[in-house]
Design a protein around this motif. Structure first.
Motif, PDB file in Angstrom:
ATOM      1  N   UNK A   1      34.659  48.524  61.482  1.00 31.10           N
ATOM      2  CA  UNK A   1      34.870  48.765  60.049  1.00 31.10           C
ATOM      3  C   UNK A   1      35.835  49.934  59.830  1.00 31.10           C
ATOM      4  N   UNK A   2      35.603  51.012  60.581  1.00 30.57           N
ATOM      5  CA  UNK A   2      36.464  52.192  60.476  1.00 30.57           C
ATOM      6  C   UNK A   2      37.909  51.847  60.851  1.00 30.57           C
ATOM      7  N   UNK A   3      38.056  51.089  61.936  1.00 26.52           N
ATOM      8  CA  UNK A   3      39.399  50.776  62.427  1.00 26.52           C
ATOM      9  C   UNK A   3      40.121  49.823  61.471  1.00 26.52           C
ATOM     10  N   UNK A   4      39.381  48.946  60.820  1.00 29.27           N
ATOM     11  CA  UNK A   4      40.003  48.052  59.824  1.00 29.27           C
ATOM     12  C   UNK A   4      40.575  48.875  58.676  1.00 29.27           C
TER      13      UNK A   4
ATOM     14  N   UNK B   1      30.244  60.085  68.437  1.00 35.93           N
ATOM     15  CA  UNK B   1      29.077  59.280  68.036  1.00 35.93           C
ATOM     16  C   UNK B   1      28.688  58.280  69.116  1.00 35.93           C
ATOM     17  N   UNK B   2      29.679  57.845  69.899  1.00 35.29           N
ATOM     18  CA  UNK B   2      29.399  56.887  70.983  1.00 35.29           C
ATOM     19  C   UNK B   2      29.046  57.621  72.292  1.00 35.29           C
ATOM     20  N   UNK B   3      28.692  58.900  72.174  1.00 34.66           N
ATOM     21  CA  UNK B   3      28.294  59.746  73.316  1.00 34.66           C
ATOM     22  C   UNK B   3      29.458  60.101  74.234  1.00 34.66           C
ATOM     23  N   UNK B   4      30.674  60.011  73.720  1.00 28.87           N
ATOM     24  CA  UNK B   4      31.833  60.434  74.490  1.00 28.87           C
ATOM     25  C   UNK B   4      32.199  61.872  74.151  1.00 28.87           C
ATOM     26  N   UNK B   5      33.238  62.370  74.797  1.00 30.79           N
ATOM     27  CA  UNK B   5      33.728  63.727  74.536  1.00 30.79           C
ATOM     28  C   UNK B   5      35.202  63.631  74.144  1.00 30.79           C
ATOM     29  N   UNK B   6      35.560  64.267  73.061  1.00 34.26           N
ATOM     30  CA  UNK B   6      36.963  64.298  72.629  1.00 34.26           C
ATOM     31  C   UNK B   6      37.744  65.100  73.671  1.00 34.26           C
ATOM     32  N   UNK B   7      38.825  64.524  74.239  1.00 36.95           N
ATOM     33  CA  UNK B   7      39.538  65.199  75.327  1.00 36.95           C
ATOM     34  C   UNK B   7      40.287  66.448  74.871  1.00 36.95           C
ATOM     35  N   UNK B   8      40.549  67.311  75.824  1.00 37.97           N
ATOM     36  CA  UNK B   8      41.343  68.507  75.567  1.00 37.97           C
ATOM     37  C   UNK B   8      42.822  68.206  75.662  1.00 37.97           C
ATOM     38  N   UNK B   9      43.628  69.138  75.186  1.00 38.85           N
ATOM     39  CA  UNK B   9      45.071  68.906  75.076  1.00 38.85           C
ATOM     40  C   UNK B   9      45.752  68.673  76.423  1.00 38.85           C
ATOM     41  N   UNK B  10      45.160  69.147  77.514  1.00 36.11           N
ATOM     42  CA  UNK B  10      45.794  68.974  78.832  1.00 36.11           C
ATOM     43  C   UNK B  10      45.864  67.507  79.250  1.00 36.11           C
TER      44      UNK B  10
ATOM     45  N   UNK C   1      43.170  60.191  60.392  1.00 39.83           N
ATOM     46  CA  UNK C   1      42.846  59.127  61.351  1.00 39.83           C
ATOM     47  C   UNK C   1      42.416  59.729  62.689  1.00 39.83           C
ATOM     48  N   UNK C   2      43.166  60.725  63.156  1.00 45.25           N
ATOM     49  CA  UNK C   2      42.829  61.377  64.433  1.00 45.25           C
ATOM     50  C   UNK C   2      41.403  61.925  64.370  1.00 45.25           C
ATOM     51  N   UNK C   3      41.064  62.531  63.253  1.00 51.17           N
ATOM     52  CA  UNK C   3      39.716  63.101  63.109  1.00 51.17           C
ATOM     53  C   UNK C   3      38.649  62.008  63.070  1.00 51.17           C
ATOM     54  N   UNK C   4      38.969  60.885  62.459  1.00 49.92           N
ATOM     55  CA  UNK C   4      38.009  59.773  62.412  1.00 49.92           C
ATOM     56  C   UNK C   4      37.775  59.190  63.805  1.00 49.92           C
ATOM     57  N   UNK C   5      38.865  58.980  64.552  1.00 48.33           N
ATOM     58  CA  UNK C   5      38.718  58.442  65.913  1.00 48.33           C
ATOM     59  C   UNK C   5      37.935  59.423  66.780  1.00 48.33           C
ATOM     60  N   UNK C   6      38.222  60.713  66.641  1.00 51.66           N
ATOM     61  CA  UNK C   6      37.532  61.729  67.441  1.00 51.66           C
ATOM     62  C   UNK C   6      36.034  61.741  67.130  1.00 51.66           C
ATOM     63  N   UNK C   7      35.710  61.665  65.853  1.00 52.58           N
ATOM     64  CA  UNK C   7      34.301  61.660  65.438  1.00 52.58           C
ATOM     65  C   UNK C   7      33.568  60.456  66.019  1.00 52.58           C
ATOM     66  N   UNK C   8      34.242  59.313  66.012  1.00 57.21           N
ATOM     67  CA  UNK C   8      33.612  58.104  66.535  1.00 57.21           C
ATOM     68  C   UNK C   8      33.400  58.195  68.054  1.00 57.21           C
TER      69      UNK C   8
END
Ligand SMILES: [Fe+2]
Ligand SMILES: [Fe+2]
Length: 169
Positions: free
Chosen positions: A140-143, A79-88, A69-76
């Motif tokens: 769809x993904x979140x459902x 795709x929406x032109x965002x950046x997956x945040x760092x651990x800090x 799930x974490x990987x799916x949310x990160x990928x999305x």
């Protein structure tokens, strides 16, 4: 040559603000999944006692799903032109899934899991509502992910019921 942006849907220029709003919800969902992975690892290893085994095996299976799930949310997010945040940027919130005082306290773990799954279910319902008619793919993904969380919660509600019947919870 400039690349044409999508004229329709969530990737269009005019939906930039909406996209930002969705990215924020997806980022929260991503952190929730990451923290759940941490909590489930600890709670799939710490418990002691003959009755702990079922919970341990169940959480071991869930860890892999929550990681997915974490990987799916990160990928999305990307795709929406965002950046997956760092651990800090991570802030822990799952006070209810900390190790119990006694590692034979299985009810504590079961209640904690139900709490975590309920939080996820509430947040994912919010994403599904917010994306309705605007971002079908995230919806769809979140459902699909919501379906997993409802299954997890139902399973642990069953475990809790067993303890309640015996007057142990
Ligand atoms: Fe999950
Ligand atoms: Fe879950």
């Amino acid at each position: 040559m400039t690349v044409r942006s999508s004229s329709q849907g969530i990737l269009s220029d005019e939906n930039a603000e909406k996209r930002q709003e969705i990215i924020e919800l997806l980022t929260k969902a991503y952190w929730m999944e990451i923290e759940t992975v941490m909590s489930y690892i600890a709670n799939s290893i710490n418990p002691d006692g003959v009755r702990a085994q079922e919970i341990i095996e169940s959480l071991q299976r869930d860890i892999q799903e929550e990681l997915g799930h974490a990987q799916m949310f990160a990928t999305r997010i990307k795709e929406l032109y965002g950046v997956v945040p760092g651990s800090l940027h991570f802030t822990a919130e799952q006070s209810y899934l900390q190790p119990p005082q006694h590692q034979t306290d299985i009810v504590h773990v079961i209640r904690g899991v139900i709490e975590a799954e309920t939080g996820a279910i509430e947040h994912y319902n919010r994403i599904i509502e917010l994306t309705d008619g605007i971002d079908w793919v995230t919806q769809d993904m979140t459902i699909t992910i919501l379906h997993d969380e409802e299954g997890h919660r139902r399973l642990f509600e069953g475990y809790l019921r067993e303890y309640q019947v015996e007057g142990l919870a």
